[in-house]
Scaffold this motif. Structure first.
Motif, PDB file in Angstrom:
ATOM      1  N   SER A 214       0.869  -1.178   0.000  1.00  0.00           N
ATOM      2  CA  SER A 214       0.000   0.000   0.000  1.00  0.00           C
ATOM      3  C   SER A 214       0.903   1.224   0.000  1.00  0.00           C
ATOM      4  O   SER A 214       0.979   1.986   0.966  1.00  0.00           O
ATOM      5  N   LEU A 215       1.618   1.398  -1.119  1.00  0.00           N
ATOM      6  CA  LEU A 215       2.646   2.428  -1.220  1.00  0.00           C
ATOM      7  C   LEU A 215       2.348   3.324  -2.417  1.00  0.00           C
ATOM      8  O   LEU A 215       2.166   2.850  -3.530  1.00  0.00           O
TER       9      LEU A 215
ATOM     10  N   PRO B 208       3.404   6.127  -5.269  1.00  0.00           N
ATOM     11  CA  PRO B 208       4.659   6.445  -5.962  1.00  0.00           C
ATOM     12  C   PRO B 208       5.365   7.630  -5.314  1.00  0.00           C
ATOM     13  O   PRO B 208       4.769   8.675  -5.079  1.00  0.00           O
ATOM     14  N   GLY B 209       6.658   7.454  -5.015  1.00  0.00           N
ATOM     15  CA  GLY B 209       7.442   8.524  -4.433  1.00  0.00           C
ATOM     16  C   GLY B 209       7.573   8.475  -2.929  1.00  0.00           C
ATOM     17  O   GLY B 209       8.396   9.188  -2.350  1.00  0.00           O
ATOM     18  N   GLN B 210       6.768   7.636  -2.260  1.00  0.00           N
ATOM     19  CA  GLN B 210       6.893   7.524  -0.806  1.00  0.00           C
ATOM     20  C   GLN B 210       8.141   6.711  -0.449  1.00  0.00           C
ATOM     21  O   GLN B 210       8.623   5.905  -1.242  1.00  0.00           O
ATOM     22  N   HIS B 211       8.655   6.922   0.775  1.00  0.00           N
ATOM     23  CA  HIS B 211       9.867   6.236   1.175  1.00  0.00           C
ATOM     24  C   HIS B 211       9.634   5.348   2.390  1.00  0.00           C
ATOM     25  O   HIS B 211       8.616   5.452   3.076  1.00  0.00           O
TER      26      HIS B 211
ATOM     27  N   ALA C  58       4.220   1.002  -8.364  1.00  0.00           N
ATOM     28  CA  ALA C  58       3.299   0.955  -7.227  1.00  0.00           C
ATOM     29  C   ALA C  58       2.446  -0.314  -7.252  1.00  0.00           C
ATOM     30  O   ALA C  58       2.015  -0.801  -6.212  1.00  0.00           O
ATOM     31  N   ASN C  59       2.199  -0.855  -8.454  1.00  0.00           N
ATOM     32  CA  ASN C  59       1.357  -2.048  -8.578  1.00  0.00           C
ATOM     33  C   ASN C  59       2.179  -3.336  -8.728  1.00  0.00           C
ATOM     34  O   ASN C  59       1.647  -4.372  -9.139  1.00  0.00           O
ATOM     35  N   ALA C  60       3.476  -3.273  -8.401  1.00  0.00           N
ATOM     36  CA  ALA C  60       4.322  -4.463  -8.501  1.00  0.00           C
ATOM     37  C   ALA C  60       3.788  -5.570  -7.595  1.00  0.00           C
ATOM     38  O   ALA C  60       3.423  -5.319  -6.443  1.00  0.00           O
ATOM     39  N   GLU C  61       3.741  -6.779  -8.096  1.00  0.00           N
ATOM     40  CA  GLU C  61       3.222  -7.911  -7.337  1.00  0.00           C
ATOM     41  C   GLU C  61       4.352  -8.833  -6.896  1.00  0.00           C
ATOM     42  O   GLU C  61       5.183  -9.242  -7.691  1.00  0.00           O
TER      43      GLU C  61
ATOM     44  N   ARG D 142      10.173  -0.166   7.888  1.00  0.00           N
ATOM     45  CA  ARG D 142       8.875   0.352   8.313  1.00  0.00           C
ATOM     46  C   ARG D 142       8.505   1.528   7.421  1.00  0.00           C
ATOM     47  O   ARG D 142       9.354   2.169   6.799  1.00  0.00           O
ATOM     48  N   GLY D 143       7.208   1.842   7.360  1.00  0.00           N
ATOM     49  CA  GLY D 143       6.730   2.921   6.498  1.00  0.00           C
ATOM     50  C   GLY D 143       5.309   2.636   6.056  1.00  0.00           C
ATOM     51  O   GLY D 143       4.635   1.756   6.615  1.00  0.00           O
ATOM     52  N   PRO D 144       4.797   3.325   5.049  1.00  0.00           N
ATOM     53  CA  PRO D 144       5.509   4.319   4.233  1.00  0.00           C
ATOM     54  C   PRO D 144       5.418   5.724   4.833  1.00  0.00           C
ATOM     55  O   PRO D 144       4.594   5.987   5.701  1.00  0.00           O
ATOM     56  N   PHE D 145       6.307   6.604   4.304  1.00  0.00           N
ATOM     57  CA  PHE D 145       6.322   7.994   4.700  1.00  0.00           C
ATOM     58  C   PHE D 145       6.391   8.867   3.447  1.00  0.00           C
ATOM     59  O   PHE D 145       6.806   8.408   2.396  1.00  0.00           O
TER      60      PHE D 145
END
Length: 314
Positions: free
Chosen positions: A105-106, A108-111, A133-136, A167-170
């Motif tokens: 649940s990330l 694009p661009g989050q770290h 972002a949709n990589a499986e 840990r994340g995302p941020f």
């Protein structure tokens, strides 16, 4: 009733359970919320409440799981390394496994925050996944190693099958399709990382007509990351890529496909103004690189006529 010796032993047992205050090295400095110090104070309050009520069950929390599919900003989770690809002399693309067909649940661009330990010292650093972002079943990060970097020592010890904790995302930049007329992406070195999933989310979406101008700053041509990906992206009708090389001085030494879109030296005011002026629509700029690069680009963008709400600094 406990005698004095039992009370002392009980007190010692509670003190051993007391959370340890993080060292400055354990803060990645990226402004994450919650920060490692926020988590410490939260755990300390839970310990104090458990101690006051003499109920150790209040200290129990969720344990890290092997290959979880859901991230947590507060808890480090274990992920298995499935591949380590050396891109340049000092930079690696590392792939981590997720359960089959699972996705993060990330945005694009989050770290994410990586936790490592070297010589008994715990350290934490921020890294941005470059996988779609949709990589499986996986996610990938771009990591540059430095000769004297503590985290670099930890990363160099990795191999396939090893486990790392994240840990994340941020991150508070959330891209939406067609939100901007044009994105002007200014990236230096591994600052390319957040641009990669954002760019791919645009070209993967046939309904997203955002123009993209991506400017990649590297020392040498050999040091450019992800050349194949960048060349593929440049074939899309709405994407332009440029390269600024600080330690090259001869176009004849470059492949023909790079000569018309490569400049030498450093990305400075004049080139920024030229790039902004050549944008096909009103640009919104994204900037990522070293602290010095980010500061310089913000100044250049303001001088080129962009307002402070027309750019984002990763």
């Amino acid at each position: 009733m406990m005698d004095e010796r039992e009370e002392d032993a009980d007190e010692e047992a509670w003190l051993q359970l007391r959370p340890v205050e993080p060292l400055p090295s354990q803060c990645c400095g990226s402004g994450c919320s919650p920060c490692v110090f926020d988590l410490y104070h939260r755990e300390l309050a839970r310990w104090e409440a458990a101690r006051a009520s003499k109920d150790r069950s209040l200290l129990s929390g969720e344990e890290s799981q092997s290959c979880p599919s859901k991230l947590s900003p507060e808890t480090f989770l274990a992920f298995r390394i499935s591949a380590v690809d050396r891109l340049t002399e000092d930079t690696y693309c590392v792939r981590f496994a997720l359960p089959r067909n699972c996705q993060f649940s990330l945005r694009p661009g989050q770290h994410l925050i990586l936790r490592g330990k070297v010589d008994g010292l715990e350290i934490q650093r921020a890294y941005t996944p470059i996988s779609p972002a949709n990589a499986e079943g996986y996610f990938e990060v771009l990591i540059k190693c430095y000769p004297t970097g503590l985290m670099s020592q930890y990363v160099k010890s990795w191999g396939t099958g090893h486990t790392a904790f994240w840990r994340g995302p941020f991150g508070d930049f959330f891209y939406k399709a067609n939100q901007y007329g044009e994105l002007l992406m200014l990236a230096s070195g591994t600052g390319l990382a957040p641009m990669v999933p954002i760019l791919q989310s645009i070209t993967d979406n046939a309904e997203d007509e955002t123009f993209v101008t991506l400017v990649c700053c590297f020392k040498t041509f050999e040091g450019i990351y992800l050349k194949t990906f960048l060349q593929e992206q440049a074939r899309f009708w709405n994407v332009r890529t440029f390269f600024v090389l600080s330690q090259e001085n001869s176009l004849e030494k470059l492949p023909w496909s790079y000569r018309e879109k490569t400049c030498f030296g450093r990305l400075a005011q004049g080139l920024i103004e030229e790039l902004v002026g050549s944008c096909r629509r009103k640009p919104f700029a994204l900037v990522c690189g070293s602290a010095e690069f980010t500061k310089d680009m913000a100044r250049c963008l303001l001088c080129a006529g962009l307002a402070k709400d027309s750019y984002y600094l990763f």
